[in-house]
Motif scaffolding. Structure first.
Motif, PDB file in Angstrom:
ATOM      1  N   ALA A 140       7.940  31.138  51.447  1.00  0.00           N
ATOM      2  CA  ALA A 140       8.932  30.345  52.185  1.00  0.00           C
ATOM      3  C   ALA A 140       9.983  31.263  52.825  1.00  0.00           C
ATOM      4  N   ALA A 141      10.429  32.281  52.088  1.00  0.00           N
ATOM      5  CA  ALA A 141      11.419  33.217  52.628  1.00  0.00           C
ATOM      6  C   ALA A 141      10.836  33.995  53.808  1.00  0.00           C
ATOM      7  N   LEU A 142       9.573  34.398  53.697  1.00  0.00           N
ATOM      8  CA  LEU A 142       8.925  35.117  54.796  1.00  0.00           C
ATOM      9  C   LEU A 142       8.751  34.226  56.027  1.00  0.00           C
ATOM     10  N   ARG A 143       8.427  32.952  55.811  1.00  0.00           N
ATOM     11  CA  ARG A 143       8.294  32.019  56.941  1.00  0.00           C
ATOM     12  C   ARG A 143       9.643  31.843  57.651  1.00  0.00           C
ATOM     13  N   ARG A 144      10.726  31.726  56.869  1.00  0.00           N
ATOM     14  CA  ARG A 144      12.058  31.608  57.469  1.00  0.00           C
ATOM     15  C   ARG A 144      12.391  32.848  58.287  1.00  0.00           C
ATOM     16  N   ARG A 145      12.099  34.012  57.731  1.00  0.00           N
ATOM     17  CA  ARG A 145      12.385  35.275  58.426  1.00  0.00           C
ATOM     18  C   ARG A 145      11.566  35.384  59.707  1.00  0.00           C
ATOM     19  N   LEU A 146      10.296  34.992  59.656  1.00  0.00           N
ATOM     20  CA  LEU A 146       9.440  35.023  60.830  1.00  0.00           C
ATOM     21  C   LEU A 146       9.977  34.081  61.915  1.00  0.00           C
ATOM     22  N   ALA A 147      10.416  32.898  61.515  1.00  0.00           N
ATOM     23  CA  ALA A 147      10.983  31.945  62.475  1.00  0.00           C
ATOM     24  C   ALA A 147      12.235  32.533  63.132  1.00  0.00           C
ATOM     25  N   GLN A 148      13.078  33.212  62.342  1.00  0.00           N
ATOM     26  CA  GLN A 148      14.278  33.844  62.889  1.00  0.00           C
ATOM     27  C   GLN A 148      13.911  34.938  63.890  1.00  0.00           C
TER      28      GLN A 148
ATOM     29  N   THR B  52       0.902  29.585  31.736  1.00  0.00           N
ATOM     30  CA  THR B  52       2.341  29.640  31.972  1.00  0.00           C
ATOM     31  C   THR B  52       2.674  30.808  32.882  1.00  0.00           C
ATOM     32  N   THR B  53       2.082  31.966  32.612  1.00  0.00           N
ATOM     33  CA  THR B  53       2.310  33.151  33.434  1.00  0.00           C
ATOM     34  C   THR B  53       1.828  32.916  34.859  1.00  0.00           C
ATOM     35  N   LEU B  54       0.656  32.321  35.004  1.00  0.00           N
ATOM     36  CA  LEU B  54       0.116  32.044  36.334  1.00  0.00           C
ATOM     37  C   LEU B  54       0.990  31.053  37.094  1.00  0.00           C
ATOM     38  N   LEU B  55       1.442  30.008  36.427  1.00  0.00           N
ATOM     39  CA  LEU B  55       2.290  29.017  37.088  1.00  0.00           C
ATOM     40  C   LEU B  55       3.614  29.634  37.533  1.00  0.00           C
ATOM     41  N   ARG B  56       4.181  30.493  36.694  1.00  0.00           N
ATOM     42  CA  ARG B  56       5.422  31.177  37.056  1.00  0.00           C
ATOM     43  C   ARG B  56       5.187  32.062  38.284  1.00  0.00           C
ATOM     44  N   ARG B  57       4.074  32.780  38.270  1.00  0.00           N
ATOM     45  CA  ARG B  57       3.763  33.684  39.391  1.00  0.00           C
ATOM     46  C   ARG B  57       3.509  32.894  40.679  1.00  0.00           C
ATOM     47  N   VAL B  58       2.826  31.758  40.583  1.00  0.00           N
ATOM     48  CA  VAL B  58       2.599  30.914  41.759  1.00  0.00           C
ATOM     49  C   VAL B  58       3.939  30.458  42.330  1.00  0.00           C
ATOM     50  N   GLY B  59       4.861  30.053  41.464  1.00  0.00           N
ATOM     51  CA  GLY B  59       6.193  29.646  41.919  1.00  0.00           C
ATOM     52  C   GLY B  59       6.914  30.774  42.628  1.00  0.00           C
ATOM     53  N   GLU B  60       6.812  32.002  42.071  1.00  0.00           N
ATOM     54  CA  GLU B  60       7.445  33.162  42.701  1.00  0.00           C
ATOM     55  C   GLU B  60       6.837  33.427  44.076  1.00  0.00           C
ATOM     56  N   LEU B  61       5.507  33.344  44.166  1.00  0.00           N
ATOM     57  CA  LEU B  61       4.833  33.601  45.439  1.00  0.00           C
ATOM     58  C   LEU B  61       5.147  32.526  46.478  1.00  0.00           C
ATOM     59  N   GLU B  62       5.257  31.279  46.042  1.00  0.00           N
ATOM     60  CA  GLU B  62       5.617  30.204  46.968  1.00  0.00           C
ATOM     61  C   GLU B  62       7.030  30.418  47.523  1.00  0.00           C
ATOM     62  N   ALA B  63       7.948  30.839  46.668  1.00  0.00           N
ATOM     63  CA  ALA B  63       9.317  31.106  47.119  1.00  0.00           C
ATOM     64  C   ALA B  63       9.336  32.291  48.083  1.00  0.00           C
ATOM     65  N   GLU B  64       8.571  33.334  47.786  1.00  0.00           N
ATOM     66  CA  GLU B  64       8.486  34.495  48.672  1.00  0.00           C
ATOM     67  C   GLU B  64       7.867  34.102  50.011  1.00  0.00           C
TER      68      GLU B  64
END
Length: 128
Positions: A111-119, A97-109
């Motif tokens: 995605a945010a970094l990819r958006r920022r890089l594109a900008q 459960t902890t690992l899955l939560r952390r994977v979700g957090e990292l995936e969201a981070e």
């Protein structure tokens, strides 16, 4: 605690660790410098108020220990492990459960970094 008071001699180590507290909602990186089966000396990357008891995860050992704060100095803290036992968090379902939560957090981070890089790339292209 002096060496004479310890039940087990501590071995010098250089292991990365992570302290988890507040039911897993807070964490701090640390460095494990001395360790035995009953305790450890930790160097903290941040100065923070720690509770008396917390979980210490050591990735290289793939273990989480339930730790109790014994002393605090400018250069680190000393902890003992509750009966040398692993934390209940190492149960497979909680760890997953902890690992899955952390994977979700990292995936969201990510995605945010990819958006920022594109900008940033778009802004750089417009500046040329």
């Amino acid at each position: 605690m002096s060496m004479e008071q310890r039940r087990q001699p501590r071995l010098r180590v250089f292991l990365k660790g992570r302290i988890h507290f507040n039911n897993g909602s807070s964490s701090i990186d640390c460095l494990v410098r001395d360790m035995s089966s009953t305790g450890a000396r930790l160097l903290l990357s941040e100065t923070a108020t720690l509770p008396e008891k917390f979980d210490l995860f050591i990735p290289q050992k793939e273990r989480t220990f339930r730790a109790q704060l014994r002393w605090r100095r400018e250069d680190g803290i000393g902890v003992t492990f509750d009966n040398g036992a692993e934390s209940p968090e190492t149960a497979p379902d909680l760890t997953m459960t902890t690992l899955l939560r952390r994977v979700g957090e990292l995936e969201a981070e990510n995605a945010a970094l990819r958006r920022r890089l594109a900008q940033m790339m778009e802004a750089a292209a417009l500046a040329i």
